[in-house]
Each structure stands twice: as C-alpha cells, then as structure tokens.
Design a protein around this motif. Structure first.
Motif, PDB file in Angstrom:
ATOM      1  N   THR A 368     -15.441 -23.394 -84.754  1.00  0.00           N
ATOM      2  CA  THR A 368     -14.541 -22.987 -83.681  1.00  0.00           C
ATOM      3  C   THR A 368     -13.554 -21.930 -84.180  1.00  0.00           C
ATOM      4  OG1 THR A 368     -13.009 -24.795 -84.210  1.00  0.00           O
ATOM      5  CG2 THR A 368     -14.688 -25.216 -82.527  1.00  0.00           C
ATOM      6  N   PRO A 369     -13.022 -21.095 -83.301  1.00  0.00           N
ATOM      7  CA  PRO A 369     -13.285 -21.078 -81.860  1.00  0.00           C
ATOM      8  C   PRO A 369     -14.637 -20.439 -81.535  1.00  0.00           C
ATOM      9  CG  PRO A 369     -11.784 -19.306 -82.423  1.00  0.00           C
ATOM     10  CD  PRO A 369     -11.987 -20.089 -83.681  1.00  0.00           C
ATOM     11  N   LYS A 371     -16.867 -18.068 -79.595  1.00  0.00           N
ATOM     12  CA  LYS A 371     -16.615 -16.812 -78.895  1.00  0.00           C
ATOM     13  C   LYS A 371     -17.663 -16.582 -77.805  1.00  0.00           C
ATOM     14  CE  LYS A 371     -15.457 -11.963 -79.786  1.00  0.00           C
ATOM     15  NZ  LYS A 371     -15.249 -10.937 -80.837  1.00  0.00           N
ATOM     16  N   THR A 373     -18.340 -14.602 -73.646  1.00  0.00           N
ATOM     17  CA  THR A 373     -17.901 -13.782 -72.514  1.00  0.00           C
ATOM     18  C   THR A 373     -18.390 -14.430 -71.226  1.00  0.00           C
ATOM     19  OG1 THR A 373     -17.982 -11.735 -73.805  1.00  0.00           O
ATOM     20  CG2 THR A 373     -18.018 -11.524 -71.403  1.00  0.00           C
ATOM     21  N   LYS A 394      -8.196 -18.668 -69.572  1.00  0.00           N
ATOM     22  CA  LYS A 394      -6.912 -19.148 -70.062  1.00  0.00           C
ATOM     23  C   LYS A 394      -6.988 -20.638 -70.420  1.00  0.00           C
ATOM     24  CE  LYS A 394      -1.986 -19.254 -68.914  1.00  0.00           C
ATOM     25  NZ  LYS A 394      -0.962 -18.900 -67.885  1.00  0.00           N
ATOM     26  N   ASN A 397      -9.255 -21.031 -73.632  1.00  0.00           N
ATOM     27  CA  ASN A 397      -8.597 -20.483 -74.815  1.00  0.00           C
ATOM     28  C   ASN A 397      -7.409 -21.340 -75.257  1.00  0.00           C
ATOM     29  OD1 ASN A 397     -10.379 -18.366 -74.986  1.00  0.00           O
ATOM     30  ND2 ASN A 397      -9.081 -16.937 -73.844  1.00  0.00           N
ATOM     31  N   SER A 398      -6.759 -21.978 -74.294  1.00  0.00           N
ATOM     32  CA  SER A 398      -5.591 -22.804 -74.636  1.00  0.00           C
ATOM     33  C   SER A 398      -5.964 -24.028 -75.466  1.00  0.00           C
ATOM     34  CB  SER A 398      -4.862 -23.250 -73.360  1.00  0.00           C
ATOM     35  OG  SER A 398      -5.649 -24.186 -72.636  1.00  0.00           O
ATOM     36  N   LYS A 400      -7.841 -23.871 -78.053  1.00  0.00           N
ATOM     37  CA  LYS A 400      -8.073 -23.344 -79.412  1.00  0.00           C
ATOM     38  C   LYS A 400      -9.508 -23.593 -79.890  1.00  0.00           C
ATOM     39  CE  LYS A 400      -3.692 -22.392 -79.519  1.00  0.00           C
ATOM     40  NZ  LYS A 400      -3.216 -21.004 -79.275  1.00  0.00           N
ATOM     41  N   PHE A 402     -12.123 -22.325 -78.086  1.00  0.00           N
ATOM     42  CA  PHE A 402     -12.918 -21.214 -77.568  1.00  0.00           C
ATOM     43  C   PHE A 402     -12.124 -19.916 -77.666  1.00  0.00           C
ATOM     44  CE2 PHE A 402     -14.456 -25.007 -75.404  1.00  0.00           C
ATOM     45  CZ  PHE A 402     -15.832 -24.870 -75.515  1.00  0.00           C
ATOM     46  N   ASP A 403     -12.862 -18.829 -77.786  1.00  0.00           N
ATOM     47  CA  ASP A 403     -12.307 -17.478 -77.708  1.00  0.00           C
ATOM     48  C   ASP A 403     -13.053 -16.787 -76.579  1.00  0.00           C
ATOM     49  OD1 ASP A 403     -11.323 -14.955 -77.992  1.00  0.00           O
ATOM     50  OD2 ASP A 403     -12.182 -14.594 -79.981  1.00  0.00           O
ATOM     51  N   ILE A 404     -12.484 -16.865 -75.376  1.00  0.00           N
ATOM     52  CA  ILE A 404     -13.172 -16.449 -74.156  1.00  0.00           C
ATOM     53  C   ILE A 404     -12.633 -15.114 -73.655  1.00  0.00           C
ATOM     54  CG2 ILE A 404     -13.680 -17.038 -71.756  1.00  0.00           C
ATOM     55  CD1 ILE A 404     -15.034 -18.931 -73.662  1.00  0.00           C
ATOM     56  N   SER A 405     -13.539 -14.213 -73.313  1.00  0.00           N
ATOM     57  CA  SER A 405     -13.192 -13.004 -72.577  1.00  0.00           C
ATOM     58  C   SER A 405     -13.966 -13.017 -71.264  1.00  0.00           C
ATOM     59  CB  SER A 405     -13.534 -11.746 -73.386  1.00  0.00           C
ATOM     60  OG  SER A 405     -14.922 -11.701 -73.681  1.00  0.00           O
TER      61      SER A 405
END
Length: 534
Positions: A368-369, A371, A373, A394, A397-398, A400, A402-405
């Motif tokens: 983790t996180p 990543k 899209t 949001k 990602n909060s 921690k 995941f790293d989401i776009s």
C-alpha cells in the motif's frame, strides 16, 4: 468492417412518473403545437459508434427510447408494469412445459411506416440479423439463448431456445428484438447513420447541427397497428447543454417537460419552491450506479484489492454529499426495489470499514498505497458524476491504503475504450431492460455480457443463471439470486454504489405523465397529452 465516421443525433433519456395533470386531454397535431420534452442527453458521431439506432448495435437507455417509439416489438411491458403483453403479436405463449419453445401469432394487417407489409419473415430476419452481426456493443446477450427461429406462413413465428428461459417474453419486449424491414436493412451489417424506421407508433425526424442533435420530432405513424393508444400526434425531444438551461426552458414555457438529467441541486430547489405552473414528482428508481473492474489488469487482478475497495467505500457519505435525497446506498447489483434483493456487500464488508480493508490487503500481502485511476464519463449521466468520482477518490485516499486519481472522458470515447479493456476501474450506470433480477445479473455475468469483462464465474454462468430461468414463478428463483449476489460480493467484479430515484418536472397542463414511463423506466411518449390546467 471498415466503419466511416458519421453524423449521429443525440436522443432523449428517461422520464419518470408519477404526475397526473387535471383537465381534459387534447392531442398535439401536425398543424398544432406538439408536446416538447427537454433532455440533456447527447450522442456524437464516432468510428466506434456508426449506427446508434440500429437494434443490432444500440444498447443504452437513450437510443432504446428512440427505438421504442419507432420500432415495434412482438411484446411490450404494459403501462402499469407486470407481465409482458402482445404488441405486434396477437398472441404469444410457451408451447412446452420446459419453457424452451415460444410461439407468436402476428396481428393481421401489420405494415411498416413506408407501407410495406410486415410478415413473420421480417421478424425472423430481425432476430437472425442481431445474432449474425453479433456486435460487441450490442444487446446480443438478450437473444443469445435462441437456437433457431422458424416461420409458419406469414403470421406465425416460433422461437426454439437452447435452454429454458421463463424471462424470454420480457426479452421480446426490448428493442433488441425490434422488428425491422428486410427490404431496408442489411442482413449482415449495421445500418450506417442515424436513420431508423419500423412499424412503431411514431416516425422520427432528427435535426442535427455541428454533429449533435438539436431536436428529434416524433410524428404519428399512420400505418401503426398495435396495442398502444396514442394520446398525441407529435412529440418533440429537444436537447440542452445542461440541466440549468433545461430548467429555465421549462419555467419559461419553452418546453412542457424535463427529466433526464436533472441535477441534485435543481431537484432540491424545485421540490422546495417550484415555479408557477410547474410540478416536480419523485418515484422509486430502478437505475443503479457501480464501479466495474477489468479483472485481467495487473492493478486489480488480485481480488483482495477489489474487496478492500468494497470495504473502504462510504456509500452513505457519497450519496448524501453528492446526490442528497435523490439517491440511496446500494449493496448489491440487484436494487432494493426489485424482488430477490440481498444486501450482500453490506453483510460481507459493512460500510466505510477501513480496518477491514487494511486487514484484507495485509492478508494478501498487497503493498500500500494501491495506485489506481478511476475512469468516468463526463457527459452521459449528468453533472453529478464528476463530483461523485472526486468524492470517491477523497474517501479512498483518506484511508492511506489507496492512491487514487480520477479521469473523465466523453461518452463517445469512454465506452469504446472501456470495451477494449483500456480501463482497470471505471464507473457505469444501468437501467434495466426489464424488471426482473435476471436483468441485473446476466448482463454482467453471462456470456457475451454488456461489460465485455474477463471475469467468469462458472457456477453463476453455467449453473445458477440457467437454474433461475427455469422458474416460471419468479419469486421461487429468489434463493438462486441470493447465491449469485453473495458470489458477486465475494469476487467483486463490480462494486455497487447507489440506486437512484427518478424525477420529472412538467407543466401542469400536460396529462398522462403518470404513464409516460413504465416500471422498467421505458419512455412512452404516446401517453402524453395536452389538457386544461386545473
């Protein structure tokens, strides 16, 4: 097939009951004022979408609602819902106890809008054509259980099915089984462009500017002969760039009705203080929204990633923050308003369960996180979609974990890219083809499914779906559908998010709005009339 780029029209979306205007009804005739319905739906020309109104290609709510007005089907779902009734047919029935042979006798004197006779051969041609073209965007999954189609004379057609299917009458009520003229449609290729004709209650004249529809005018088909009773002679669908412009047009009296897609803010405003002469009505919705996964993509191939997302998402916050009272959380592919619904995702993961998500990823040794899209379409489901995906990112990602776009793409490019497997995670919506839990399961999990997903559950596809279709009593299939929903929650090929409520705003002199959409959210323009406001 080498497809050239074409200019295609946009089409209207769904209206929603229930709204009854008072007063007597008068029809909008060719020489008088037609009823005008506003929509924000738009469709553009693209190499990957050369024939959006061809029944062998069309498989979205907007295109189907054009086809429902213009292309006749053997059966139709009645205005108040329930079992399908004959439409182009005079009578249809299963001829065996196993629900594997279905015979329809056509009404006498059927004609296409150009005056050509409609015979059983045209019905066979239309069904065989969908199966032969087998377009990967098309609705073939609804007809793929057909083994052979035979005709007996000009007025009888018999469908022989590969396996029993008690839902087959519903499938014959969809535009996938729309009857087209063998003299004007090619048996082996799609009909290029936006021409559409048939034997339905209306003909349609689209007006296109700069590759987008300005309006589509539906006029009464003088040759129509079927079960539907037209309350008007003409209805116009007029497109708007956004819900605000559409709402202003309704308040000004430029249009008589608006529906898809009204923004949550607009709905709240109209609910609190509607403009003079305008009424807003809500009804339970059958639309669902969900995330789907390309389970062959390395980033989400391990189901632990998908399960962790299912645990981490906070549906209550998502719906309240983005959609307010216009949506409610959904914990299954089958919405709560459909018999057979089970809260499988909540039962397994709860909601906003960050600790559970962390435990799932740790047990699978996922770094983790994670990543990812999230892909969404910018112009197909309304203005709330972008806010929804921003809120989803949001939330995830909060944690921690995941790293989401997020990335938005217009529908004409989004859908072909999704079908090609270019997106690992993407958002879609679903309006049912017919009101049965089968239609919230098979389009996602059966062969030739709508998503084109690489995910396969042999138990669901080969055992449970066929078993559910053997049940003529649809209530008796509930246990089978519960098992399917639990398997989906375990494997997470899709992640249900919310189900929507439906709204319509209309001038108070419009009658028949309570019947303008049936239980499956199918647009029925023939029910609308103009009366005396009261």
């Amino acid at each position: 097939m080498n497809r050239k780029t074409l200019v295609l029209p946009a089409v209207a979306g769904l209206l929603a009951p229930v709204l009854a205007a008072c007063g007597s009804t008068t029809s909008g005739g060719e020489g008088g004022d037609g009823i005008v319905v506003g929509t924000t739906d738009r469709f553009e020309a693209a190499q990957d979408a050369p024939a959006p109104f061809d029944p062998a290609y069309a498989y979205d709510a907007g295109a189907w609602n054009v086809l429902r007005q213009t292309v006749q089907t053997l059966m139709h779902v009645p205005r108040g819902g329930g079992a399908p009734k004959p439409e182009a047919a005079q009578e249809c029935l299963f001829t065996d106890k196993g629900n594997e042979s279905y015979r329809c006798t056509l009404r006498s004197g059927l004609k296409f809008a150009n005056g050509d006779d409609l015979t059983a051969e045209d019905v066979k041609f239309s069904i065989d054509r969908v199966l032969t073209i087998d377009d990967d965007n098309g609705p073939i999954t609804l007809l793929s259980n057909i083994d052979t189609v035979e005709t007996n004379g000009d007025d009888e057609v018999v469908f022989h099915l590969k396996t029993p299917d008690a839902t087959f009458p519903y499938k014959l009520s969809t535009p996938a089984a729309g009857i087209v003229n063998s003299a004007t449609y090619d048996a082996n290729r799609l009909r290029d462009g936006f021409e559409v004709d048939g034997s339905g209650p209306y003909t349609v004249r689209p007006e296109v500017k700069d590759n987008q529809l300005v309006r589509a005018v539906f006029s009464k088909n003088p040759y129509y002969k079927g079960d539907l009773k037209l309350q008007n002679d003409k209805v116009e669908l007029r497109t708007y760039p956004d819900s605000d412009e559409m709402g202003k047009a309704l308040e000004a009296g430029d249009i008589d009705m608006m529906s898809r897609t009204m923004s949550p803010e607009q709905i709240e405003q109209l609910s609190a203080s509607p403009a003079k002469g305008v009424e807003l009505v809500e009804m339970p919705g059958l639309e669902i929204r969900y995330l789907a996964f390309n389970t062959a993509d390395p980033s989400v191939k391990d189901k632990a990633v998908r399960q962790a997302m299912a645990a981490a998402v906070n549906r209550n916050e998502l719906t309240s923050r983005v959609y307010g009272s216009t949506a409610e959380p959904l914990y299954s592919l089958v919405p709560s308003s459909i018999p057979g619904h089970v809260n499988s995702f909540f039962n397994k993961y709860g909601d906003a369960n960050t600790a559970g998500a962390r435990s799932i990823l740790r047990a699978a040794d996922i770094k983790t996180p994670v990543k990812l899209t999230l892909h969404y379409t910018t112009d197909h489901y309304g203005s709330g979609t972008a806010k929804e995906f921003e809120a989803l990112a949001k939330q995830l990602n909060s944690t921690k974990l995941f790293d989401i776009s997020v990335k938005g793409t217009e529908w004409s490019k989004f859908r072909p890219a999704q079908k090609r497997g270019q997106y690992a995670v993407y958002g879609l919506g679903w309006f049912p083809d017919f009101p049965d839990p089968d239609n919230y399961v098979a389009p996602f999990l059966d062969k030739d499914n709508f998503l084109g997903t690489p995910y396969v559950s042999n138990e669901v596809r080969d055992k449970l779906i066929p078993a559910s279709r053997r049940e003529a009593d649809r209530g008796a299939a509930g246990k089978t559908f519960a098992k399917i929903q639990d398997i989906v929650a375990e494997d997470v090929p899709v992640l249900p998010l919310w189900q929507g409520k439906q709204y319509v705003g209309a001038r108070d002199d419009i009658t028949g709005v309570e019947w303008s959409v049936n239980s499956s959210a199918d647009l029925q323009l023939w029910e609308l009339g103009r009366g005396v406001s009261g």
